[in-house]
Design a protein around this motif. Structure first.
Motif, PDB file in Angstrom:
ATOM      1  N   PHE A  39    -135.247 -16.743  66.874  1.00 17.93           N
ATOM      2  CA  PHE A  39    -135.056 -16.838  65.435  1.00 17.93           C
ATOM      3  C   PHE A  39    -133.746 -16.164  65.055  1.00 17.93           C
ATOM      4  N   LEU A  40    -132.910 -16.864  64.307  1.00 20.23           N
ATOM      5  CA  LEU A  40    -131.693 -16.261  63.788  1.00 20.23           C
ATOM      6  C   LEU A  40    -132.060 -15.151  62.808  1.00 20.23           C
ATOM      7  N   LYS A  41    -131.194 -14.177  62.672  1.00 23.17           N
ATOM      8  CA  LYS A  41    -131.494 -13.020  61.826  1.00 23.17           C
ATOM      9  C   LYS A  41    -131.774 -13.413  60.382  1.00 23.17           C
ATOM     10  N   GLU A  42    -131.137 -14.495  59.907  1.00 13.80           N
ATOM     11  CA  GLU A  42    -131.379 -14.902  58.526  1.00 13.80           C
ATOM     12  C   GLU A  42    -132.696 -15.642  58.336  1.00 13.80           C
ATOM     13  N   GLU A  43    -133.388 -15.951  59.436  1.00 13.68           N
ATOM     14  CA  GLU A  43    -134.676 -16.650  59.345  1.00 13.68           C
ATOM     15  C   GLU A  43    -135.827 -15.656  59.200  1.00 13.68           C
ATOM     16  N   GLU A  44    -135.676 -14.700  58.345  1.00 13.60           N
ATOM     17  CA  GLU A  44    -136.656 -13.624  58.212  1.00 13.60           C
ATOM     18  C   GLU A  44    -138.033 -14.153  57.836  1.00 13.60           C
ATOM     19  N   ALA A  45    -138.095 -15.032  56.837  1.00 14.29           N
ATOM     20  CA  ALA A  45    -139.389 -15.523  56.364  1.00 14.29           C
ATOM     21  C   ALA A  45    -140.117 -16.313  57.450  1.00 14.29           C
ATOM     22  N   THR A  46    -139.396 -17.218  58.123  1.00 13.36           N
ATOM     23  CA  THR A  46    -140.014 -18.006  59.197  1.00 13.36           C
ATOM     24  C   THR A  46    -140.482 -17.107  60.334  1.00 13.36           C
ATOM     25  N   TYR A  47    -139.660 -16.141  60.686  1.00 15.31           N
ATOM     26  CA  TYR A  47    -139.978 -15.202  61.759  1.00 15.31           C
ATOM     27  C   TYR A  47    -141.256 -14.432  61.443  1.00 15.31           C
ATOM     28  N   GLU A  48    -141.337 -13.867  60.256  1.00 15.54           N
ATOM     29  CA  GLU A  48    -142.508 -13.068  59.882  1.00 15.54           C
ATOM     30  C   GLU A  48    -143.764 -13.937  59.804  1.00 15.54           C
ATOM     31  N   THR A  49    -143.615 -15.148  59.305  1.00 17.71           N
ATOM     32  CA  THR A  49    -144.768 -16.050  59.232  1.00 17.71           C
ATOM     33  C   THR A  49    -145.288 -16.394  60.617  1.00 17.71           C
ATOM     34  N   CYS A  50    -144.381 -16.659  61.557  1.00 20.67           N
ATOM     35  CA  CYS A  50    -144.793 -16.984  62.931  1.00 20.67           C
ATOM     36  C   CYS A  50    -145.534 -15.823  63.573  1.00 20.67           C
ATOM     37  N   LEU A  51    -145.034 -14.619  63.384  1.00 20.43           N
ATOM     38  CA  LEU A  51    -145.716 -13.449  63.952  1.00 20.43           C
ATOM     39  C   LEU A  51    -147.083 -13.257  63.311  1.00 20.43           C
ATOM     40  N   GLN A  52    -147.151 -13.446  62.014  1.00 18.50           N
ATOM     41  CA  GLN A  52    -148.405 -13.252  61.292  1.00 18.50           C
ATOM     42  C   GLN A  52    -149.456 -14.292  61.701  1.00 18.50           C
ATOM     43  N   LYS A  53    -149.006 -15.537  61.904  1.00 20.51           N
ATOM     44  CA  LYS A  53    -149.942 -16.626  62.196  1.00 20.51           C
ATOM     45  C   LYS A  53    -150.215 -16.796  63.692  1.00 20.51           C
ATOM     46  N   LEU A  54    -149.571 -16.002  64.515  1.00 21.28           N
ATOM     47  CA  LEU A  54    -149.724 -16.158  65.964  1.00 21.28           C
ATOM     48  C   LEU A  54    -151.192 -16.088  66.408  1.00 21.28           C
ATOM     49  N   PRO A  55    -151.999 -15.115  65.943  1.00 25.07           N
ATOM     50  CA  PRO A  55    -153.414 -15.093  66.363  1.00 25.07           C
ATOM     51  C   PRO A  55    -154.177 -16.342  65.942  1.00 25.07           C
ATOM     52  N   LEU A  56    -153.849 -16.874  64.759  1.00 18.07           N
ATOM     53  CA  LEU A  56    -154.537 -18.075  64.279  1.00 18.07           C
ATOM     54  C   LEU A  56    -154.264 -19.270  65.184  1.00 18.07           C
ATOM     55  N   VAL A  57    -153.000 -19.462  65.576  1.00 18.51           N
ATOM     56  CA  VAL A  57    -152.643 -20.600  66.434  1.00 18.51           C
ATOM     57  C   VAL A  57    -153.241 -20.412  67.829  1.00 18.51           C
ATOM     58  N   ASN A  58    -153.223 -19.194  68.333  1.00 15.76           N
ATOM     59  CA  ASN A  58    -153.838 -18.939  69.648  1.00 15.76           C
ATOM     60  C   ASN A  58    -155.328 -19.246  69.626  1.00 15.76           C
ATOM     61  N   GLU A  59    -155.986 -18.897  68.540  1.00 10.56           N
ATOM     62  CA  GLU A  59    -157.423 -19.202  68.411  1.00 10.56           C
ATOM     63  C   GLU A  59    -157.650 -20.709  68.360  1.00 10.56           C
TER      64      GLU A  59
END
Length: 370
Positions: free
Chosen positions: A116-136
């Motif tokens: 993730f590029l440094k300016e992609e803060e929102a996408t980056y944080e969303t991916c980290l937050q949703k990671l458990p959901l996608v793994n499930e």
């Protein structure tokens, strides 16, 4: 053009099944038809010297979707629809591996990474937050954790320090794959004719008249496996999407191994031996890249080089050796279109940029419509 008696008799008489397109889908369709009908006459027509769309032009990613791509899909589809799509991609990869073998494919399971590029803060944080959901969501398919977080140890710059890692992703040799499929088709008595463009067809009571530039012939059934070139068949449900690619000359001491995704999958790169192969950028000009022209544009090629210089290889010298383009088939929906169009005509198209993964399965499903 007047065919000789021999040409007409051996190639164009008593044709059971004609397939338009000699890419991944078309050849898997032909091989599946041969399994089902051992004595049938099967003809494949290809408008290019080699498969014209993306089958010989793709980046060789054995992938099924990065974290941000999957989250995008979840915004447009139900969880069950996304699971089913990923399952089909994964099943397609397994079918491809079973048919050709990992050695022939030169399959390298280095894993896949999303940066993730440094300016992609929102996408980056969303991916980290949703990671458990996608793994499930993916647990029933893989029986293991698919996505995890790793540090950036590749020397990438202007990116977040953490990457999202997928151990199930791999890379393969696109040229080896297609040569092997073409050889296997010929060995299974499938006739393949190149530089033959289907201009139109006329359906009749007992089959289809296929009209080429110089002559026409009869076939019992007609299958279209033309992906990005299939808009007319599907009333616009498929649109072409050009993908521009470049590859460097060999780079000394290159320590990048794996497949990499950037900006929701609109950019992707990998090592091929000691080179970097990089593609994408159609998000810079969606209208311009909705085309079947196999050319490159200065705007996108310059941006790809900029990514190499500033993000991927910031401290290394490199030279570009080759550039090319391929044509994908995309639409509002990610699910491929595999359906019977009329009594004797069928199509398997709209692979959504995932032809390497899902193409084998779509080819099989297309043949199994009979």
């Amino acid at each position: 053009m007047q065919l000789s008696f021999w040409e007409h008799k051996n190639w164009f008489t008593a044709v059971d099944y004609t397939i338009v397109g000699s890419g991944i889908v078309g050849l898997h369709c032909a091989l599946r038809l041969r399994e089902k009908f051992p004595t049938a006459k099967i003809l494949v027509l290809e408008k290019g010297v080699l498969p014209q769309g993306a089958s010989t032009k793709n980046a060789g990613f054995a992938c099924f979707g990065s974290m941000s791509e999957i989250l995008d899909d979840l915004n447009e589809h139900s969880e069950q629809e996304v699971f089913d799509l990923i399952q089909r991609r994964y099943q397609g990869l397994q079918l491809l591996r079973k048919r050709l073998g990992d050695t022939v494919l030169d399959l390298q399971i280095f894993g896949g990474y999303e940066l993730f590029l440094k300016e992609e803060e929102a996408t980056y944080e969303t991916c980290l937050q949703k990671l458990p959901l996608v793994n499930e969501l993916l647990q029933p398919l893989f029986n293991e954790t698919v996505f995890s977080v790793k540090q950036n140890n590749f020397g990438f710059e202007k990116t977040k320090e953490q990457l999202i890692f997928n151990p199930f992703e791999a890379q393969l040799n696109t040229g080896n794959m297609m040569q092997a499929l073409l050889k296997m088709a010929v060995q299974n008595d499938v006739l393949i004719l190149n530089q033959q463009t289907v201009l139109s067809y006329v359906e009749k009571n007992k089959g289809v008249e296929v009209i080429l530039a110089d002559f026409s012939f009869q076939t019992n059934k007609l299958f279209f496996a033309t992906n990005g070139f299939a808009s007319d068949l599907t009333n616009g449900d498929v649109k072409p999407a050009r993908a521009q690619v470049l590859i460097t000359k060999p780079i000394s001491n290159l320590d990048i191994r794996g497949t990499f995704h950037l900006d929701k999958g609109y950019y992707y790169f990998r090592n091929f031996e000691d080179r970097i192969l990089l593609g994408g950028g159609r998000n810079l000009d969606f209208d311009g890249e909705t085309t079947i022209e196999l050319t490159q544009t200065e705007k996108i090629q310059n941006h790809l080089e900029k990514l190499l210089q500033e993000v991927i290889l910031p401290n290394q010298k490199f030279e570009i050796e080759h550039r090319w383009s391929g044509i994908m088939g995309v639409g509002k929906q990610k699910t491929p279109i595999v359906k019977q169009l009329s009594t004797h005509v069928y199509c398997g198209v709209r692979l959504g940029g995932m032809g390497v993964a899902i193409g084998s399965l779509v080819g099989k499903e297309l043949a199994d419509l009979l």
